[in-house]
Design an enzyme around this catalytic site. Sequence first.
Site, short mmCIF file in Angstrom:
data_model
loop_
_atom_site.label_atom_id
_atom_site.label_comp_id
_atom_site.label_asym_id
_atom_site.label_seq_id
_atom_site.Cartn_x
_atom_site.Cartn_y
_atom_site.Cartn_z
N GLY A 32 0.83 -1.21 0.00
CA GLY A 32 0.00 0.00 0.00
C GLY A 32 0.85 1.24 0.00
O GLY A 32 2.05 1.19 -0.27
N ASN A 33 0.23 2.38 0.29
CA ASN A 33 0.97 3.64 0.31
C ASN A 33 0.37 4.58 1.36
O ASN A 33 -0.63 4.25 1.99
CB ASN A 33 0.96 4.28 -1.08
CG ASN A 33 -0.46 4.52 -1.56
OD1 ASN A 33 -1.17 5.35 -1.03
ND2 ASN A 33 -0.89 3.74 -2.56
N HIS A 34 1.00 5.73 1.52
CA HIS A 34 0.62 6.63 2.62
C HIS A 34 -0.52 7.59 2.29
O HIS A 34 -0.82 8.48 3.07
CB HIS A 34 1.82 7.49 3.02
CG HIS A 34 2.91 6.72 3.70
ND1 HIS A 34 2.70 5.99 4.83
CD2 HIS A 34 4.22 6.55 3.38
CE1 HIS A 34 3.81 5.41 5.20
NE2 HIS A 34 4.77 5.72 4.33
N SER A 35 -1.14 7.46 1.12
CA SER A 35 -2.16 8.45 0.76
C SER A 35 -3.32 8.46 1.78
O SER A 35 -3.88 7.42 2.10
CB SER A 35 -2.72 8.14 -0.64
OG SER A 35 -3.73 9.07 -0.94
N ALA A 64 -3.73 7.41 -5.03
CA ALA A 64 -2.43 6.80 -5.26
C ALA A 64 -2.68 5.31 -5.50
O ALA A 64 -3.17 4.62 -4.61
CB ALA A 64 -1.53 7.01 -4.06
#
Length: 398
Positions: free
Chosen positions: A207-210, A274
């Site tokens: 995943g990502n930090h969005s 994102a």
Amino acid sequence: MNSRGREIVLGVTGGISAYKSCDLLRRLQDHGFLVTVIPTRASLNFVGVATWEALSGREIATDLWNNVHQVPHVSIAKKADAIIIAPATADILAKMAHGIADDLLTNTLLASTAPVIVVPAMHTEMWLNPATVSNIETLRSRGVVIIEPETGKLTSGDVGVGRYPESATIISGLLETLAVNSDLLGKHVLISAGGTREAIDPVRYIGNHSSGKQGYALAHAAVLRGARVTLVSANSQEPNIEGIEIIRVLSTSQMQEALEANFDEADILIMAAAVADVRPSKISAGKISKSDLLKIELIPNPDILKALSSRKKDQVVVGFAAQTEEAANGGLDIAVKKLREKGLDAIYFNDVSGGAIFGEDETSGVLITSDGAEVPISKVSKVTLANKILDLALNKLG
Ligand code: CTP
């Protein structure tokens, strides 16, 4: 004028025409307003809490001393786009003129900076009494909008001035007072927000930090400008926005499916999410052991934006490019390349070096359009950027 998503406080005071405010509440909802009703104690003799709760679909607070930890008069005052007092008795007019704050409604009025509209309804003698006349003058001089009572048959059987006007008259007064930008009325804006996650096993994901803040800011700005908004939200903790359609997704393929289902009838697509670029070739049913983690095979995810933009008809398509290279050091060139490759009308180059931007309320970057214009954006709120992107998209729509 657009009214979708606007918060109204409806203060109901103790006059017999309180029952007519039930219709006013319904008509406000027909216009898309979100209404919090604050009845005074006296008004509950005419219309009770149960009626207001059923009609508004919201909890009704009448007392300053309930839920004190939430400071209700301040929190309600802050979110109000307008306050309507209907019916307004001679008593509330006197209290307002003198700044008296002895219950939830009068405290909310003092704590709010929103426009106030009062709908006086009372017996003719009370309306014409010099005390009421002077209070009305005072309120007018402070910018309070007075919807004049009508002349006709009164509850007492007398005929004279003092009647509660039709709901439509009150609503047109409100719409005039609120006169806001409704340039997206009739447009369907499709927005993606947050960050997609690709499951590895029942425990882990890629995943990502969005945070989803920018996508939600776009959705909020668009709905306030009259748009019909569909927000495809991936793993965001942002609070719901009333008046818009939110489709919650987890993975890239779910996001793609939701966007594809809505793209054809959209006028504008803004891809603020994102998207995880890769996913495991298969999701393991059991937790993968530490030693096997390095063996996970990754496969690329489809480029949702590129695929959608390749089938666009008249839609305006806007993308985001989150880069860690600064604009001057090649970041801008990469963003322009993405704009070309994905066939976009505009792209927002988002400088995320050092983890900046994620989860924050402010953003800095460069808004680049397909005709080569580059607008530098320096430390503005995500809402301000949202409105700039919507201005640009609307301009492209023509
Ligand atoms: N995007 C998308 N589908 C993907 C990847 C990205 O729709 N699989 C969208 C993003 O929502 C964003 C834009 O494309 O609006 C740019 O995303 P970004 O990740 O910066 O670009 P990529 O093309 O993935 O390039 P790279 O990761 O190599 O920088």
